[in-house]
Design a protein around this motif. Structure first.
Motif, mmCIF file in Angstrom:
data_model
loop_
_atom_site.group_PDB
_atom_site.id
_atom_site.type_symbol
_atom_site.label_atom_id
_atom_site.label_comp_id
_atom_site.label_asym_id
_atom_site.label_seq_id
_atom_site.Cartn_x
_atom_site.Cartn_y
_atom_site.Cartn_z
ATOM 1 N N GLN A 179 131.523 55.865 99.588
ATOM 2 C CA GLN A 179 133.059 56.360 99.504
ATOM 3 C C GLN A 179 133.578 57.544 99.512
ATOM 4 O OE1 GLN A 179 136.056 54.349 98.383
ATOM 5 N NE2 GLN A 179 134.904 52.696 98.074
ATOM 6 N N GLU B 219 138.500 63.764 104.038
ATOM 7 C CA GLU B 219 139.212 63.353 102.663
ATOM 8 C C GLU B 219 138.490 65.001 101.273
ATOM 9 O OE1 GLU B 219 140.121 58.621 102.558
ATOM 10 O OE2 GLU B 219 137.955 59.397 102.079
ATOM 11 N N GLN C 283 142.777 71.113 98.427
ATOM 12 C CA GLN C 283 144.339 70.911 97.522
ATOM 13 C C GLN C 283 144.607 71.598 95.794
ATOM 14 O OE1 GLN C 283 147.077 69.193 98.634
ATOM 15 N NE2 GLN C 283 145.997 68.954 100.082
ATOM 16 N N SER D 114 143.899 66.007 88.693
ATOM 17 C CA SER D 114 145.554 65.341 89.424
ATOM 18 C C SER D 114 144.860 64.273 90.935
ATOM 19 C CB SER D 114 147.112 65.763 89.535
ATOM 20 O OG SER D 114 146.511 67.203 89.912
ATOM 21 N N HIS E 171 142.436 61.485 90.021
ATOM 22 C CA HIS E 171 143.136 60.351 90.432
ATOM 23 C C HIS E 171 143.712 59.724 90.656
ATOM 24 C CE1 HIS E 171 144.713 57.786 87.057
ATOM 25 N NE2 HIS E 171 145.964 57.866 87.232
ATOM 26 N N LYS E 172 144.746 61.257 92.213
ATOM 27 C CA LYS E 172 144.968 59.990 93.116
ATOM 28 C C LYS E 172 144.065 59.690 93.580
ATOM 29 C CE LYS E 172 148.092 61.392 96.714
ATOM 30 N NZ LYS E 172 149.428 62.648 97.109
ATOM 31 N N TYR E 173 143.257 60.241 94.213
ATOM 32 C CA TYR E 173 142.547 59.225 95.427
ATOM 33 C C TYR E 173 141.811 58.286 94.340
ATOM 34 C CZ TYR E 173 138.033 58.288 98.131
ATOM 35 O OH TYR E 173 136.811 57.481 98.995
ATOM 36 N N GLN F 220 142.859 56.465 92.419
ATOM 37 C CA GLN F 220 143.791 55.214 92.327
ATOM 38 C C GLN F 220 144.196 54.636 93.727
ATOM 39 O OE1 GLN F 220 147.746 56.831 90.734
ATOM 40 N NE2 GLN F 220 147.849 55.615 88.241
ATOM 41 N N SER F 221 144.240 55.713 95.208
ATOM 42 C CA SER F 221 144.914 55.386 96.230
ATOM 43 C C SER F 221 143.741 54.160 96.640
ATOM 44 C CB SER F 221 145.352 56.469 96.897
ATOM 45 O OG SER F 221 144.143 56.600 97.467
ATOM 46 N N HIS F 222 142.176 54.507 96.576
ATOM 47 C CA HIS F 222 141.813 53.943 96.466
ATOM 48 C C HIS F 222 141.413 52.231 95.642
ATOM 49 C CE1 HIS F 222 141.327 57.371 99.723
ATOM 50 N NE2 HIS F 222 140.156 56.175 100.223
ATOM 51 N N HIS F 223 142.318 51.678 95.190
ATOM 52 C CA HIS F 223 142.376 51.505 94.495
ATOM 53 C C HIS F 223 140.883 51.133 93.004
ATOM 54 C CE1 HIS F 223 145.503 49.719 96.332
ATOM 55 N NE2 HIS F 223 145.115 49.641 97.613
#
Length: 509
Positions: free
Chosen positions: A471, A476, A483, A493, A496-498, A500-503
């Motif tokens: 991954q 990325e 960020q 944060s 967590h966003k990464y 979540q977005s990659h399941h």
């Protein structure tokens, strides 16, 4: 002022924790130094040769650079509070010993004779005559030692002991001057507060002072007991090197582990320091795991004659995993996709002016180059040593902190530096990484390096962390670094966003 207040409000909880850590380390170090230095000074008053020897020894100890002393202590006592306190005690001995000796040695001989004429014993003379007279000089030495301790204790953050140095390092690393200023301001105010407290204690009655010392000892003992209780709890301790990228990765590790096993107690130690600090801590079971790069393993951590830059990404990882298992009985889990390798970096305008696209092009303008490099890069065979050997390049350079080199090139103080291909600063400061056309730099794929004891105690961690295998692309990782470092978003944060977005987390997390 408004920016400082906003920074304080944003980091108030963390600042309180860091302040308590700093006070604890500083107070314990000062008390231990007093218990060593004052009795030695009292004893050596009647032994002049010993006094000279002790003064010279204390003086030599104080000349040892603090980072060098911490580095020497880590293999012996590990990381955390213990090496930090030992180092601080070493630095505090000279002013306390010297002032106590001078204060006692300069007492008027007629007062000594009068005390003897009244039939006072050695102990009575010391407590009733000598110490009260010498006390202002002794207190002055203690105050000097205290200021020295509080200032030097900021380095404790480099070895996992926390304190206000955490904010200073984070501010430098993330290019947030107000965060650095907040940590420095808090340390200065703490030094003032301690100085006032010592001055007040000098004037109180001995009985009141005794009660204060007793209360402090009880509180200190309770704090140490609680810390030991916390340390005794089964915990997975995840550490990271300095920088936004390790912060993001260890947050990902934590969230993946907690997502699969909420009952596991996970503790993070961000901004832990250089590679050698983390690897030593892992060997000594003081941390459970940390993200490490395959190229770093072969170049710096294991003993092998194989050149990492001669291997493919898969070969580098497999060899690193094999050598870590054989030499240190450590497990190297599956790597991520991105390659965070070294690079020589220049400003895009500089590259355009001299038509630079690859490292070999630098030979044409070596006389115009003035470099600033991280000390670790200068000393590595896959760093500046390799640049000199393989590219036949030799130009003026200086060593500087890794977090300051990008600011230096942006300000024009240097025109070339080392970097990593996923650094946010390449985008932030309009820089370009020159192509490594002679293939000096090895492949650097990040993967969790974990102790066998941790895997034995928590076998499910392997499955959780391997979700990151293959991954995260170079782009990325650079964006996530941007960020955190430039946009000042929290590593928590962004991680967590990464995920979540990659399941990679369960639905709804």
């Amino acid at each position: 002022m408004g920016e400082l207040v906003a920074t304080f409000e944003k980091n108030r909880a963390g600042l309180g924790t860091a302040l308590l850590q700093h006070i604890g380390i500083s107070a314990v170090s000062l008390i231990i130094a007093m218990l060593i230095a004052i009795p030695l000074a009292i004893y050596s008053i009647r032994h002049k040769r010993l006094a000279n020897v002790l003064l010279q020894v204390a003086g030599v100890l104080q000349t040892i650079p603090s980072l060098a002393l911490l580095g020497l202590l880590i293999p012996v006592v590990g990381i955390g509070n213990v090496p930090a306190i030992i180092a601080l005690v070493v630095y505090a001995l000279l002013p306390i010993y010297q002032n106590t000796y001078v204060g006692l040695n300069n007492i008027d001989p007629s007062l000594e004779e009068a005390a003897e004429a009244f039939g006072m014993s050695r102990g009575q003379k010391l407590t009733r005559i000598e110490l009260p007279i010498a006390m202002p000089v002794i207190i002055s030495g203690i105050r000097t030692a205290m200021v020295l301790i509080i200032g030097t204790a900021t380095l404790a953050a480099l070895i996992g002991a926390g304190g206000l140095g955490t904010f200073i390092l984070l501010g430098i690393n993330r290019n947030e001057p107000m965060l650095t200023f907040l940590g420095a301001l808090a340390a200065a105010l703490l030094a003032i507060a301690f100085s006032v407290l010592i001055q007040v204690l000098q004037k109180v009655k001995p009985k009141t002072l005794g009660i204060f010392v007793l209360v402090f000892a009880v509180l200190l003992g309770g704090g140490i007991g609680y810390s030991r209780y916390q340390a005794s709890r089964p915990t997975v301790t995840i550490a990271g090197k300095l920088g936004s990228e390790p912060d993001i990765l260890i947050e990902m590790y934590r969230q993946l582990i907690k997502d699969d096993a909420p009952s596991i107690n996970v503790k993070l130690k961000p901004n832990f320091g250089q590679t050698s600090f983390l690897f030593s801590a892992l060997k000594n079971d003081q941390i459970s795991l940390y993200p490490e790069f395959s190229g770093t393993v072969l170049e710096s951590l294991v003993h092998t004659d194989v050149k990492a830059n001669q291997k493919s990404a898969k070969q580098t990882y497999r060899l690193a995993k094999k050598e870590l298992q054989q030499q240190y009985h450590m497990t190297y889990l599956k790597p991520m996709a991105y390659n965070n390798t070294y690079a020589l970096v220049v400003k895009k305008s500089f590259a355009k002016r001299y038509s630079l696209t690859k490292i070999s092009d630098l030979n044409r303008i070596s006389a115009k180059l003035h470099g600033g490099f991280d000390l670790e890069f200068i000393d590595r065979n896959d760093g500046f040593k390799g640049i000199q050997k393989i590219y036949k390049l030799n130009f003026s350079k200086i060593s500087m902190d890794a977090d300051l080199r990008y600011q230096a090139i942006d300000q024009g103080k240097i025109n070339i530096t080392d970097g990593y291909t996923t650094d946010a600063q390449l985008r932030q400061f309009n820089l370009v990484a020159l192509k490594d056309d002679q293939h000096l730099f090895p492949v650097y794929q990040g993967a969790p390096l974990i102790s066998k004891e941790t895997l034995k105690a928590y076998p499910g961690i392997k499955k959780s962390l391997n979700k990151l295998a293959n991954q995260i692309t170079d782009e990325e990782m650079q964006d996530m670094n941007y960020q955190v470092s430039v946009k000042h978003r929290s590593a928590k944060s962004v991680a967590h966003k990464y995920l979540q977005s990659h399941h990679l987390l369960k639905a709804g997390d």
